[in-house]
Design an enzyme around this catalytic site. Structure first.
Site, PDB file in Angstrom:
ATOM      1  N   CYS A  87      26.386 -18.980  26.454  1.00 26.55           N
ATOM      2  CA  CYS A  87      26.819 -18.379  25.188  1.00 26.55           C
ATOM      3  C   CYS A  87      28.204 -17.760  25.354  1.00 26.55           C
ATOM      4  O   CYS A  87      29.045 -17.800  24.450  1.00 26.55           O
ATOM      5  CB  CYS A  87      25.834 -17.309  24.739  1.00 26.55           C
ATOM      6  SG  CYS A  87      24.153 -17.890  24.447  1.00 26.55           S
ATOM      7  N   HIS A  98      31.731 -17.159  23.285  1.00 29.85           N
ATOM      8  CA  HIS A  98      31.742 -15.826  22.666  1.00 29.85           C
ATOM      9  C   HIS A  98      31.909 -14.700  23.673  1.00 29.85           C
ATOM     10  O   HIS A  98      31.460 -13.578  23.420  1.00 29.85           O
ATOM     11  CB  HIS A  98      30.453 -15.623  21.870  1.00 29.85           C
ATOM     12  CG  HIS A  98      30.294 -16.578  20.727  1.00 29.85           C
ATOM     13  ND1 HIS A  98      31.046 -16.492  19.577  1.00 29.85           N
ATOM     14  CD2 HIS A  98      29.475 -17.655  20.569  1.00 29.85           C
ATOM     15  CE1 HIS A  98      30.703 -17.460  18.740  1.00 29.85           C
ATOM     16  NE2 HIS A  98      29.748 -18.187  19.322  1.00 29.85           N
ATOM     17  N   ARG A 132      20.277 -20.792  13.840  1.00 30.05           N
ATOM     18  CA  ARG A 132      21.627 -20.653  14.380  1.00 30.05           C
ATOM     19  C   ARG A 132      21.598 -20.753  15.902  1.00 30.05           C
ATOM     20  O   ARG A 132      22.422 -21.453  16.517  1.00 30.05           O
ATOM     21  CB  ARG A 132      22.210 -19.313  13.937  1.00 30.05           C
ATOM     22  CG  ARG A 132      23.541 -18.907  14.556  1.00 30.05           C
ATOM     23  CD  ARG A 132      24.683 -19.793  14.137  1.00 30.05           C
ATOM     24  NE  ARG A 132      24.850 -20.932  15.020  1.00 30.05           N
ATOM     25  CZ  ARG A 132      25.747 -21.890  14.872  1.00 30.05           C
ATOM     26  NH1 ARG A 132      26.579 -21.857  13.835  1.00 30.05           N
ATOM     27  NH2 ARG A 132      25.838 -22.882  15.710  1.00 30.05           N
ATOM     28  N   CYS A 139      23.134 -23.501  18.715  1.00 32.36           N
ATOM     29  CA  CYS A 139      23.951 -23.114  19.868  1.00 32.36           C
ATOM     30  C   CYS A 139      23.411 -23.757  21.150  1.00 32.36           C
ATOM     31  O   CYS A 139      24.178 -24.229  21.990  1.00 32.36           O
ATOM     32  CB  CYS A 139      23.974 -21.596  20.015  1.00 32.36           C
ATOM     33  SG  CYS A 139      24.967 -20.753  18.761  1.00 32.36           S
TER      34      CYS A 139
END
Length: 266
Positions: free
Chosen positions: A175, A179, A223, A227
């Site tokens: 992740c 981000h 969502r 991802c």
């Protein structure tokens, strides 16, 4: 012209105009979203969700009006900005979608396992989209403040942090690959830094959201599923601990951010 085609054409026009005026691509995308806000189709999902909350359904022919989302049976206002949180009756930290599955099973007799295995956008999953749209809308403008007083909540935060930075898969992604730093973007999309509060209505504070490109309402579970797909990981189980842990990590980090959910995305 179909919605996704129109959205693409509008985005190109707006971003192209932004460059012509010396604005950044981010400014152009922000203008594009602003143009669509007044007609956000998420309002249709909100109306459906409110009706579903009050409708008697399932083998027990009951509504969800006695569902406890963290502030007592039937209380909706303000609950969204406190989730995920620990629930004594299930002895679990739950996000909005997993908690709704518990209520659907206990109050209405709709098996949670059946909801979890239903494909996104169909059947009970479609109903779930409406419910999360309405419930999140009832906390719009409020600031996130997830509880961390229970040991299980703190443990879930730490698990989410580890999952956020865990690199694996064919592309060695995590992740944090997208981000974990300032100033990153993919195509025309700015990627918010989610290891801290990225600001009002950004990142965690913008979901669930209506996706213009697909014409669907996406909750946080969907969502996160996408991802994992982009990381080339196996899809996580719907409402699984790892998805709730990631939601806890991002939600705690978003403390003080103002919710704009359900927002609108390209």
């Amino acid at each position: 012209m179909k919605g996704s085609v129109f959205a693409a054409a509008l985005a190109v026009a707006v971003t192209g105009g932004a460059h012509a005026q010396g604005k950044s691509t981010a400014d152009g995308i922000a203008e594009y979203r602003k143009m669509l806000e007044d007609g956000n189709p998420a309002e249709l999902f909100e109306a459906r969700g409110e009706a579903l909350w009050k409708r008697k359904r399932g083998p027990k022919n009951a509504s969800l009006e006695q569902c406890d989302l963290g502030r007592g049976p039937g209380v909706i206002k303000g609950v969204f900005v406190t989730l995920p949180r620990y629930f004594p009756d299930t002895k679990r930290v739950q996000d909005l979608e997993s908690r709704l599955m518990t209520c659907m099973e206990t109050l209405q007799g709709i098996p949670a396992a059946d909801v979890a295995k239903t494909p996104f956008g169909r059947g009970e999953q479609q109903n779930m989209e409406g419910l999360v749209a309405w419930i999140s809308a009832e906390s719009r403008g409020m600031k996130f403040d997830l509880p961390q007083s229970h040991p299980a909540e703190r443990e879930m935060y730490e698990l989410g942090k580890r999952a956020f930075f865990y690199r694996a898969g064919t592309h060695d992604f995590s992740c944090a690959s997208c981000h974990g730093e300032e100033g990153k973007r993919i195509r025309l999309q700015d990627l918010p830094l989610l290891t801290k509060n990225p600001g009002d209505g950004v990142g965690f504070a913008a979901w669930p959201a209506y996706r213009v490109s697909s014409g669907e309402l996406w909750g946080m579970q969907r969502r996160l599923n996408d991802c994992f797909r982009q990381q080339r990981f196996p899809f996580p189980g719907y409402g699984s601990d790892v998805t709730i842990a990631l939601g806890t990590y991002m939600g705690v980090n978003a403390k003080g951010a103002e919710s704009i959910a359900p927002s609108i995305k390209r």
